[in-house]
Design a protein around this motif. Structure first.
Motif, mmCIF file in Angstrom:
data_model
loop_
_atom_site.group_PDB
_atom_site.id
_atom_site.type_symbol
_atom_site.label_atom_id
_atom_site.label_comp_id
_atom_site.label_asym_id
_atom_site.label_seq_id
_atom_site.Cartn_x
_atom_site.Cartn_y
_atom_site.Cartn_z
ATOM 1 N N UNK A 1 -35.806 15.897 -13.938
ATOM 2 C CA UNK A 1 -34.471 15.528 -14.404
ATOM 3 C C UNK A 1 -33.525 16.700 -14.188
ATOM 4 N N UNK A 2 -32.243 16.380 -14.043
ATOM 5 C CA UNK A 2 -31.218 17.398 -13.841
ATOM 6 C C UNK A 2 -30.040 17.081 -14.747
ATOM 7 N N UNK A 3 -29.472 18.115 -15.353
ATOM 8 C CA UNK A 3 -28.290 17.987 -16.204
ATOM 9 C C UNK A 3 -27.183 18.832 -15.607
ATOM 10 N N UNK A 4 -26.002 18.240 -15.418
ATOM 11 C CA UNK A 4 -24.800 18.967 -14.989
ATOM 12 C C UNK A 4 -23.781 18.855 -16.106
ATOM 13 N N UNK A 5 -23.187 19.990 -16.468
ATOM 14 C CA UNK A 5 -22.193 20.034 -17.536
ATOM 15 C C UNK A 5 -20.885 20.530 -16.942
ATOM 16 N N UNK A 6 -19.882 19.645 -16.856
ATOM 17 C CA UNK A 6 -18.564 19.988 -16.317
ATOM 18 C C UNK A 6 -17.621 20.377 -17.443
ATOM 19 N N UNK A 7 -16.804 21.387 -17.197
ATOM 20 C CA UNK A 7 -15.736 21.771 -18.113
ATOM 21 C C UNK A 7 -14.541 20.877 -17.800
ATOM 22 N N UNK A 8 -14.287 19.903 -18.679
ATOM 23 C CA UNK A 8 -13.164 18.976 -18.523
ATOM 24 C C UNK A 8 -12.232 19.104 -19.733
ATOM 25 N N UNK A 9 -12.054 20.343 -20.204
ATOM 26 C CA UNK A 9 -11.202 20.580 -21.363
ATOM 27 C C UNK A 9 -9.743 20.524 -20.938
ATOM 28 N N UNK A 10 -9.106 21.659 -20.791
ATOM 29 C CA UNK A 10 -7.722 21.720 -20.305
ATOM 30 C C UNK A 10 -7.636 22.853 -19.291
ATOM 31 N N UNK A 11 -6.704 22.781 -18.355
ATOM 32 C CA UNK A 11 -6.578 23.858 -17.363
ATOM 33 C C UNK A 11 -6.495 25.231 -18.032
ATOM 34 N N UNK A 12 -7.109 26.200 -17.384
ATOM 35 C CA UNK A 12 -7.151 27.594 -17.828
ATOM 36 C C UNK A 12 -7.942 27.784 -19.124
ATOM 37 N N UNK A 13 -8.796 26.814 -19.488
ATOM 38 C CA UNK A 13 -9.643 26.955 -20.670
ATOM 39 C C UNK A 13 -11.088 27.105 -20.228
ATOM 40 N N UNK A 14 -11.665 28.277 -20.528
ATOM 41 C CA UNK A 14 -13.074 28.498 -20.208
ATOM 42 C C UNK A 14 -13.955 27.904 -21.293
ATOM 43 N N UNK A 15 -15.124 27.427 -20.887
ATOM 44 C CA UNK A 15 -16.107 26.840 -21.786
ATOM 45 C C UNK A 15 -17.344 27.736 -21.789
ATOM 46 N N UNK A 16 -17.809 28.093 -22.973
ATOM 47 C CA UNK A 16 -19.042 28.879 -23.108
ATOM 48 C C UNK A 16 -20.116 27.933 -23.643
ATOM 49 N N UNK A 17 -21.225 27.839 -22.906
ATOM 50 C CA UNK A 17 -22.297 26.894 -23.227
ATOM 51 C C UNK A 17 -23.595 27.662 -23.415
ATOM 52 N N UNK A 18 -24.347 27.295 -24.441
ATOM 53 C CA UNK A 18 -25.673 27.879 -24.666
ATOM 54 C C UNK A 18 -26.632 26.728 -24.969
ATOM 55 N N UNK A 19 -27.549 26.446 -24.031
ATOM 56 C CA UNK A 19 -28.492 25.333 -24.170
ATOM 57 C C UNK A 19 -29.907 25.849 -24.386
ATOM 58 N N UNK A 20 -30.649 25.108 -25.213
ATOM 59 C CA UNK A 20 -32.031 25.451 -25.530
ATOM 60 C C UNK A 20 -32.851 24.179 -25.689
ATOM 61 N N UNK A 21 -34.152 24.334 -25.470
ATOM 62 C CA UNK A 21 -35.116 23.317 -25.872
ATOM 63 C C UNK A 21 -36.100 24.009 -26.806
ATOM 64 N N UNK A 22 -37.122 23.301 -27.220
ATOM 65 C CA UNK A 22 -38.143 23.909 -28.068
ATOM 66 C C UNK A 22 -38.808 25.088 -27.353
ATOM 67 N N UNK A 23 -38.945 24.983 -26.013
ATOM 68 C CA UNK A 23 -39.685 25.987 -25.248
ATOM 69 C C UNK A 23 -38.825 26.888 -24.373
ATOM 70 N N UNK A 24 -37.589 26.512 -24.111
ATOM 71 C CA UNK A 24 -36.760 27.253 -23.162
ATOM 72 C C UNK A 24 -35.385 27.557 -23.738
ATOM 73 N N UNK A 25 -34.962 28.817 -23.572
ATOM 74 C CA UNK A 25 -33.597 29.224 -23.890
ATOM 75 C C UNK A 25 -32.925 29.490 -22.549
ATOM 76 N N UNK A 26 -31.931 28.683 -22.201
ATOM 77 C CA UNK A 26 -31.291 28.782 -20.891
ATOM 78 C C UNK A 26 -30.196 29.837 -20.835
#
Length: 131
Positions: free
Chosen positions: A28-53
């Motif tokens: 499986x593949x997950x893509x996360x797009x920043x669709x907030x507002x122009x010039x707004x950066x998005x900080x993402x931190x994803x984890x599972x039980x076994x993996x910290x991305x």
């Protein structure tokens, strides 16, 4: 064909291969797009039980992607925190029992009011309550 046979057949069709005696699910593949507002950066931190991305910085209009092999037990879960402009939200970005039927290639657009899964039709969710 009895109902149990149909359920078993449908379960097996969602799996990709048999390796020895172990059934291996599709990658499986997950893509996360920043669709907030122009010039707004998005900080993402994803984890599972076994993996910290790790922490990812996504500029407006760009995306971050990761892939993995879901569990044969159908219990794979990736949860993420999303931060921008002093706002912090969280969401379970991949829940195997929810998402496996919709996508192997799950494309999400993160918007101020919540993330949207781009399937036909698009499914939008609200942010999870604060932890």
């Amino acid at each position: 064909m009895n109902p149990l046979s149909i359920i078993l057949l449908l379960s097996l069709t969602s799996l990709s291969a048999v390796s020895g005696n172990i059934i291996v699910p599709h990658k499986a593949q997950v893509l996360i797009y920043n669709d907030l507002t122009p010039r707004t950066d998005l900080i993402v931190h994803c984890k599972s039980k076994n993996d910290d991305l790790g922490v990812q910085h996504i500029a407006y209009g760009n995306y971050y992607e990761f892939d993995f092999r879901p569990s044969v037990l159908r219990n794979t879960l990736f949860h993420c925190t999303f931060q921008w402009n002093g706002t912090t939200n969280r969401f379970d970005i991949y829940v195997q029992v929810r998402d496996q039927l919709f996508c192997d290639h799950c494309v999400w657009k993160v918007r101020p009011d919540g993330p949207c899964l781009l399937v036909n039709p698009t499914i939008c969710y609200s942010w999870a309550p604060p932890a």
